[in-house]
Design a protein around this motif. Structure first.
Motif, PDB file in Angstrom:
ATOM      1  N   THR A   1      44.173  71.351  35.348  1.00  0.00           N
ATOM      2  CA  THR A   1      44.345  70.849  33.989  1.00  0.00           C
ATOM      3  C   THR A   1      43.070  71.114  33.181  1.00  0.00           C
ATOM      4  O   THR A   1      42.013  70.851  33.730  1.00  0.00           O
ATOM      5  N   GLN A   2      43.167  71.886  32.218  1.00  0.00           N
ATOM      6  CA  GLN A   2      42.179  72.163  31.259  1.00  0.00           C
ATOM      7  C   GLN A   2      42.013  71.355  29.920  1.00  0.00           C
ATOM      8  O   GLN A   2      43.111  71.169  29.345  1.00  0.00           O
ATOM      9  N   THR A   3      40.948  70.837  29.598  1.00  0.00           N
ATOM     10  CA  THR A   3      40.858  70.001  28.354  1.00  0.00           C
ATOM     11  C   THR A   3      39.689  70.412  27.482  1.00  0.00           C
ATOM     12  O   THR A   3      38.666  70.776  28.086  1.00  0.00           O
TER      13      THR A   3
ATOM     14  N   GLY B   1      44.316  77.055  30.312  1.00  0.00           N
ATOM     15  CA  GLY B   1      43.205  77.680  29.166  1.00  0.00           C
ATOM     16  C   GLY B   1      42.648  76.676  28.257  1.00  0.00           C
ATOM     17  O   GLY B   1      43.616  75.881  27.634  1.00  0.00           O
ATOM     18  N   THR B   2      41.801  76.719  27.660  1.00  0.00           N
ATOM     19  CA  THR B   2      41.113  76.237  26.481  1.00  0.00           C
ATOM     20  C   THR B   2      41.001  77.375  25.352  1.00  0.00           C
ATOM     21  O   THR B   2      40.051  78.305  25.554  1.00  0.00           O
TER      22      THR B   2
ATOM     23  N   PRO C   1      53.745  83.305  27.861  1.00  0.00           N
ATOM     24  CA  PRO C   1      53.251  82.656  26.835  1.00  0.00           C
ATOM     25  C   PRO C   1      53.019  81.385  26.948  1.00  0.00           C
ATOM     26  O   PRO C   1      53.790  80.562  27.168  1.00  0.00           O
ATOM     27  N   GLY C   2      51.929  80.971  26.344  1.00  0.00           N
ATOM     28  CA  GLY C   2      51.287  79.694  26.538  1.00  0.00           C
ATOM     29  C   GLY C   2      50.889  79.176  27.865  1.00  0.00           C
ATOM     30  O   GLY C   2      50.679  77.955  27.991  1.00  0.00           O
ATOM     31  N   GLU C   3      50.998  79.638  28.904  1.00  0.00           N
ATOM     32  CA  GLU C   3      50.686  79.521  30.268  1.00  0.00           C
ATOM     33  C   GLU C   3      49.321  80.125  30.906  1.00  0.00           C
ATOM     34  O   GLU C   3      49.142  81.219  30.281  1.00  0.00           O
TER      35      GLU C   3
ATOM     36  N   VAL D   1      64.493  90.121  30.093  1.00  0.00           N
ATOM     37  CA  VAL D   1      63.819  89.379  28.521  1.00  0.00           C
ATOM     38  C   VAL D   1      62.880  88.538  29.320  1.00  0.00           C
ATOM     39  O   VAL D   1      61.809  88.404  28.806  1.00  0.00           O
ATOM     40  N   SER D   2      63.059  87.746  30.424  1.00  0.00           N
ATOM     41  CA  SER D   2      62.216  86.672  30.797  1.00  0.00           C
ATOM     42  C   SER D   2      61.041  87.493  31.385  1.00  0.00           C
ATOM     43  O   SER D   2      59.967  86.526  31.990  1.00  0.00           O
ATOM     44  N   ASP D   3      60.972  88.795  31.445  1.00  0.00           N
ATOM     45  CA  ASP D   3      59.698  89.368  32.185  1.00  0.00           C
ATOM     46  C   ASP D   3      58.635  89.643  30.900  1.00  0.00           C
ATOM     47  O   ASP D   3      57.573  90.000  31.345  1.00  0.00           O
ATOM     48  N   SER D   4      59.110  89.329  29.902  1.00  0.00           N
ATOM     49  CA  SER D   4      58.102  89.305  28.563  1.00  0.00           C
ATOM     50  C   SER D   4      56.917  88.620  28.996  1.00  0.00           C
ATOM     51  O   SER D   4      56.822  87.428  29.073  1.00  0.00           O
ATOM     52  N   ALA D   5      55.650  89.375  28.985  1.00  0.00           N
ATOM     53  CA  ALA D   5      54.608  88.459  29.502  1.00  0.00           C
ATOM     54  C   ALA D   5      53.302  89.537  29.247  1.00  0.00           C
ATOM     55  O   ALA D   5      53.549  90.632  28.840  1.00  0.00           O
TER      56      ALA D   5
END
Lengths: 114, 111
Positions: free
Chosen positions: A5-7, A108-109, B40-42, B82-86
């Motif tokens: 967890t990053q904040t 990430g931050t 994305p976002g991870e 499509v789920s391999d997009s990264a």
């Protein structure tokens, strides 16, 4: 088990300020590493802590520092921020210090320096 | 010194196309080689690894073979989704506990 967890998730600062980022490793993990991700340079290693001691350090100026607490949580500090410090800062944890152990990354931050 | 050079993106493919992302490395000693993926976002996730020459790492239909003679570790998948997009990162690790990453290759798979 909760992941790394990053904040905070996002942060906006101005040049010259300082910033502190936080990382909570997976429960039971004692090693925490920090990485900087930028579009131009990709991912670069900042430093690694294990049992409150810095074990390795990448090629970054002294403005970048870190520490690890007795509960394995880690903080990274950047002083006198520069525009080029804008990046995604990723934290990763592993259980021990062995080189073959799997690293688990946080989300990430995202730091923006204006 | 240690460094990783990987194919610049972005890469755009149609679903079910064949994927290759090139990765070459320079290292002192005998590195372990990795491919990480960032959706994305991870955060980053380990996709596969190989710890010695001629080893093949594989996971989720992706493969990469550690080629010492060409200092390469190219990532391949026979039929992308499509789920391999990264964003995909090639990385190496030597005796020390830190990873050296390439700059990443963004893959977009369109239906």
């Amino acid at each position: 088990k909760a992941g790394v967890t990053q904040t905070p998730r996002y942060l906006i600062k101005t040049r010259g300020q300082q910033v502190t980022l936080s990382c909570s490793p997976i429960s039971g993990h004692r090693s925490v590493s920090w990485y900087q991700q930028t579009p131009g340079q990709g991912l670069q290693f900042l430093f690694e802590y294990f049992s409150e001691t810095q074990r390795n350090k990448g090629n970054f100026p002294g403005r970048f520092s870190g520490r690890q607490f007795s509960n394995s949580r880690s903080e990274m500090n950047v002083s006198t921020l520069e525009l080029g410090d804008s990046a995604l800062y990723l934290c990763a944890s592993r259980q021990g210090a062995a080189t073959n152990e799997k690293l688990f990354f946080g989300s990430g931050t995202q730091l923006s320096v204006l | 010194g240690n460094s990783v050079t990987q194919m610049e993106g972005p890469v755009t493919l149609s679903e079910e196309a064949f994927l290759t992302i090139n990765c070459t490395y320079t290292a002192t000693g005998y590195p372990s080689l990795f491919w990480y993926v960032q959706y994305p976002g991870e955060g980053l996730q380990l996709l596969l690894k190989a710890t010695k020459a001629d080893d093949k790492g594989s996971n989720k239909g992706f493969e990469a073979t550690y080629r010492k003679e060409t200092t390469s570790f190219h990532l391949e998948k026979g039929s992308v989704q499509v789920s391999d997009s990264a964003v995909y990162f090639c990385a190496l690790k030597t005796g020390a506990n830190n990873l050296f990453f390439g700059t990443g290759t963004r893959l977009t798979v369109i239906p």
